[in-house]
Design a protein around this motif. Structure first.
Motif, mmCIF file in Angstrom:
data_model
loop_
_atom_site.group_PDB
_atom_site.id
_atom_site.type_symbol
_atom_site.label_atom_id
_atom_site.label_comp_id
_atom_site.label_asym_id
_atom_site.label_seq_id
_atom_site.Cartn_x
_atom_site.Cartn_y
_atom_site.Cartn_z
ATOM 1 N N ARG A 264 -8.049 10.320 -10.672
ATOM 2 C CA ARG A 264 -7.911 10.601 -9.233
ATOM 3 C C ARG A 264 -6.755 9.808 -8.646
ATOM 4 O O ARG A 264 -5.979 10.329 -7.846
ATOM 5 N N ALA A 265 -6.611 8.555 -9.050
ATOM 6 C CA ALA A 265 -5.502 7.734 -8.568
ATOM 7 C C ALA A 265 -4.166 8.339 -8.987
ATOM 8 O O ALA A 265 -3.216 8.394 -8.183
ATOM 9 N N LEU A 266 -4.087 8.821 -10.214
ATOM 10 C CA LEU A 266 -2.841 9.436 -10.689
ATOM 11 C C LEU A 266 -2.509 10.695 -9.889
ATOM 12 O O LEU A 266 -1.338 10.941 -9.566
ATOM 13 N N ARG A 267 -3.529 11.486 -9.550
ATOM 14 C CA ARG A 267 -3.283 12.676 -8.716
ATOM 15 C C ARG A 267 -2.776 12.276 -7.339
ATOM 16 O O ARG A 267 -1.853 12.894 -6.806
ATOM 17 N N LEU A 268 -3.388 11.236 -6.755
ATOM 18 C CA LEU A 268 -2.951 10.782 -5.437
ATOM 19 C C LEU A 268 -1.526 10.242 -5.479
ATOM 20 O O LEU A 268 -0.728 10.479 -4.571
ATOM 21 N N ILE A 269 -1.194 9.516 -6.540
ATOM 22 C CA ILE A 269 0.172 8.996 -6.687
ATOM 23 C C ILE A 269 1.152 10.153 -6.837
ATOM 24 O O ILE A 269 2.222 10.167 -6.226
ATOM 25 N N GLU A 270 0.766 11.151 -7.617
ATOM 26 C CA GLU A 270 1.620 12.338 -7.793
ATOM 27 C C GLU A 270 1.841 13.049 -6.460
ATOM 28 O O GLU A 270 2.913 13.598 -6.212
ATOM 29 N N GLU B 240 -4.198 0.373 0.116
ATOM 30 C CA GLU B 240 -4.684 1.591 0.773
ATOM 31 C C GLU B 240 -5.144 2.626 -0.260
ATOM 32 O O GLU B 240 -6.155 3.294 -0.054
ATOM 33 N N LEU B 241 -4.419 2.734 -1.362
ATOM 34 C CA LEU B 241 -4.817 3.655 -2.430
ATOM 35 C C LEU B 241 -6.167 3.234 -3.006
ATOM 36 O O LEU B 241 -7.060 4.066 -3.190
ATOM 37 N N ALA B 242 -6.329 1.962 -3.278
ATOM 38 C CA ALA B 242 -7.592 1.458 -3.816
ATOM 39 C C ALA B 242 -8.743 1.731 -2.847
ATOM 40 O O ALA B 242 -9.834 2.123 -3.266
ATOM 41 N N ALA B 243 -8.492 1.544 -1.544
ATOM 42 C CA ALA B 243 -9.532 1.801 -0.542
ATOM 43 C C ALA B 243 -9.934 3.276 -0.544
ATOM 44 O O ALA B 243 -11.120 3.601 -0.417
ATOM 45 N N ARG B 244 -8.972 4.173 -0.718
ATOM 46 C CA ARG B 244 -9.282 5.608 -0.793
ATOM 47 C C ARG B 244 -10.157 5.920 -2.000
ATOM 48 O O ARG B 244 -10.952 6.858 -1.973
ATOM 49 N N LEU B 245 -10.014 5.128 -3.054
ATOM 50 C CA LEU B 245 -10.784 5.330 -4.276
ATOM 51 C C LEU B 245 -12.127 4.598 -4.244
ATOM 52 O O LEU B 245 -12.944 4.760 -5.149
ATOM 53 N N GLY B 246 -12.307 3.740 -3.243
ATOM 54 C CA GLY B 246 -13.558 2.995 -3.116
ATOM 55 C C GLY B 246 -13.651 1.779 -4.014
ATOM 56 O O GLY B 246 -14.744 1.343 -4.354
ATOM 57 N N ILE B 247 -12.503 1.228 -4.409
ATOM 58 C CA ILE B 247 -12.478 0.022 -5.240
ATOM 59 C C ILE B 247 -11.455 -0.943 -4.664
ATOM 60 O O ILE B 247 -10.696 -0.603 -3.756
ATOM 61 N N GLY B 248 -11.408 -2.150 -5.199
ATOM 62 C CA GLY B 248 -10.445 -3.144 -4.751
ATOM 63 C C GLY B 248 -9.110 -2.992 -5.469
ATOM 64 O O GLY B 248 -9.043 -2.418 -6.566
ATOM 65 N N GLN C 171 -5.850 1.562 -19.060
ATOM 66 C CA GLN C 171 -5.827 2.982 -19.400
ATOM 67 C C GLN C 171 -4.445 3.630 -19.346
ATOM 68 O O GLN C 171 -4.222 4.642 -20.002
ATOM 69 N N VAL C 172 -3.537 3.072 -18.557
ATOM 70 C CA VAL C 172 -2.214 3.674 -18.410
ATOM 71 C C VAL C 172 -1.136 2.780 -19.019
ATOM 72 O O VAL C 172 -0.111 3.261 -19.468
ATOM 73 N N GLY C 173 -1.398 1.471 -19.041
ATOM 74 C CA GLY C 173 -0.417 0.540 -19.578
ATOM 75 C C GLY C 173 0.686 0.214 -18.597
ATOM 76 O O GLY C 173 1.728 -0.324 -18.978
ATOM 77 N N ALA C 174 0.486 0.533 -17.337
ATOM 78 C CA ALA C 174 1.460 0.251 -16.281
ATOM 79 C C ALA C 174 0.707 0.116 -14.967
ATOM 80 O O ALA C 174 -0.419 0.594 -14.833
ATOM 81 N N SER C 175 1.345 -0.520 -14.001
ATOM 82 C CA SER C 175 0.705 -0.691 -12.695
ATOM 83 C C SER C 175 0.839 0.598 -11.882
ATOM 84 O O SER C 175 1.693 1.446 -12.178
ATOM 85 N N PRO C 176 0.023 0.750 -10.832
ATOM 86 C CA PRO C 176 0.165 1.928 -9.962
ATOM 87 C C PRO C 176 1.577 2.041 -9.369
ATOM 88 O O PRO C 176 2.125 3.143 -9.285
ATOM 89 N N LEU C 177 2.168 0.913 -9.008
ATOM 90 C CA LEU C 177 3.532 0.949 -8.456
ATOM 91 C C LEU C 177 4.548 1.399 -9.507
ATOM 92 O O LEU C 177 5.483 2.145 -9.189
ATOM 93 N N GLN C 178 4.367 0.966 -10.741
ATOM 94 C CA GLN C 178 5.278 1.404 -11.805
ATOM 95 C C GLN C 178 5.139 2.904 -12.054
ATOM 96 O O GLN C 178 6.143 3.592 -12.273
ATOM 97 N N VAL C 179 3.921 3.411 -12.012
ATOM 98 C CA VAL C 179 3.698 4.849 -12.180
ATOM 99 C C VAL C 179 4.378 5.619 -11.045
ATOM 100 O O VAL C 179 5.045 6.626 -11.274
ATOM 101 N N ALA C 180 4.204 5.132 -9.819
ATOM 102 C CA ALA C 180 4.825 5.796 -8.667
ATOM 103 C C ALA C 180 6.349 5.753 -8.772
ATOM 104 O O ALA C 180 7.025 6.746 -8.484
ATOM 105 N N GLN C 181 6.885 4.609 -9.199
ATOM 106 C CA GLN C 181 8.338 4.468 -9.349
ATOM 107 C C GLN C 181 8.870 5.440 -10.405
ATOM 108 O O GLN C 181 9.894 6.092 -10.194
#
Length: 186
Positions: free
Chosen positions: A87-93, A104-112, A123-133
């Motif tokens: 779900r996080a990957l879809r939101l980042i996409e 804010e992304l974590a809050a949308r997912l209901g986690i910290g 699971q991805v081997g990279a941070s959410p910011l690296q994936v977005a970049q």
């Protein structure tokens, strides 16, 4: 959906092969269960079968507290953290980190945010910011190849906040400025 007799036989055997394939609802208790539920089986005349937990709940049944049907195989709870990361990957996409923050992304997912960072590391081997970049740079590269848009427009459409950040990100990845990546006009 399987026929009544097949579901009933699987329920009475507590057959794990059918776990998640259907749910048993008991009219006399108002509860629905998985086929592997350890409680004493109810009388056949009191049961009906549903293809999903949601359909059983829509019909007015509540989940069993013993077998926890919401954790049946292939449900979001059973998939656990994979569902959260997907779900996080879809939101980042969809650009969630182009204008928002990881918090804010974590809050949308209901986690910290720290838990989200741990899940991505595992699971991805990279941070959410690296994936977005990476997503932004890939989008920009496609725009560089497939359009003759000005660099400022490419930076904006790819999700970069400024032309400077766009230039820095592309240069860091490719070792040269974005203008040199553009295909020459024929």
């Amino acid at each position: 959906m399987l026929d009544f007799d097949t579901c009933n036989a699987a329920r009475l055997r507590r057959d794990p092969a059918y776990d998640g394939a259907f749910f048993t609802a008991v009219r006399t208790t108002g509860i629905y269960c998985r086929p592997v539920c350890p409680v004493r089986p109810p009388l056949t005349k009191n049961v009906s079968f549903f293809p999903s937990a949601a359909s059983a709940e829509r019909s007015g049944y509540r989940p069993c507290l013993r077998c926890r049907p919401e954790t049946a195989p292939f449900s979001p709870a059973w998939n656990g953290t994979r569902t959260t990361v997907a779900r996080a990957l879809r939101l980042i996409e969809d650009g969630a980190l182009d204008t928002g923050t990881v918090t804010e992304l974590a809050a949308r997912l209901g986690i910290g945010p720290r838990h989200l960072a741990r899940l991505f590391a595992e699971q991805v081997g990279a941070s959410p910011l690296q994936v977005a970049q990476t997503r932004r740079v890939q989008h920009a590269k496609r725009l560089l190849n497939d359009s003759d848009l000005p660099m400022t427009e490419i930076a904006s459409r790819a999700g970069f906040g400024s032309l400077r950040r766009f230039n820095a990100a592309v240069s860091a990845l490719y070792g040269r400025p974005p203008s040199s990546l553009r295909k020459p006009a024929p």
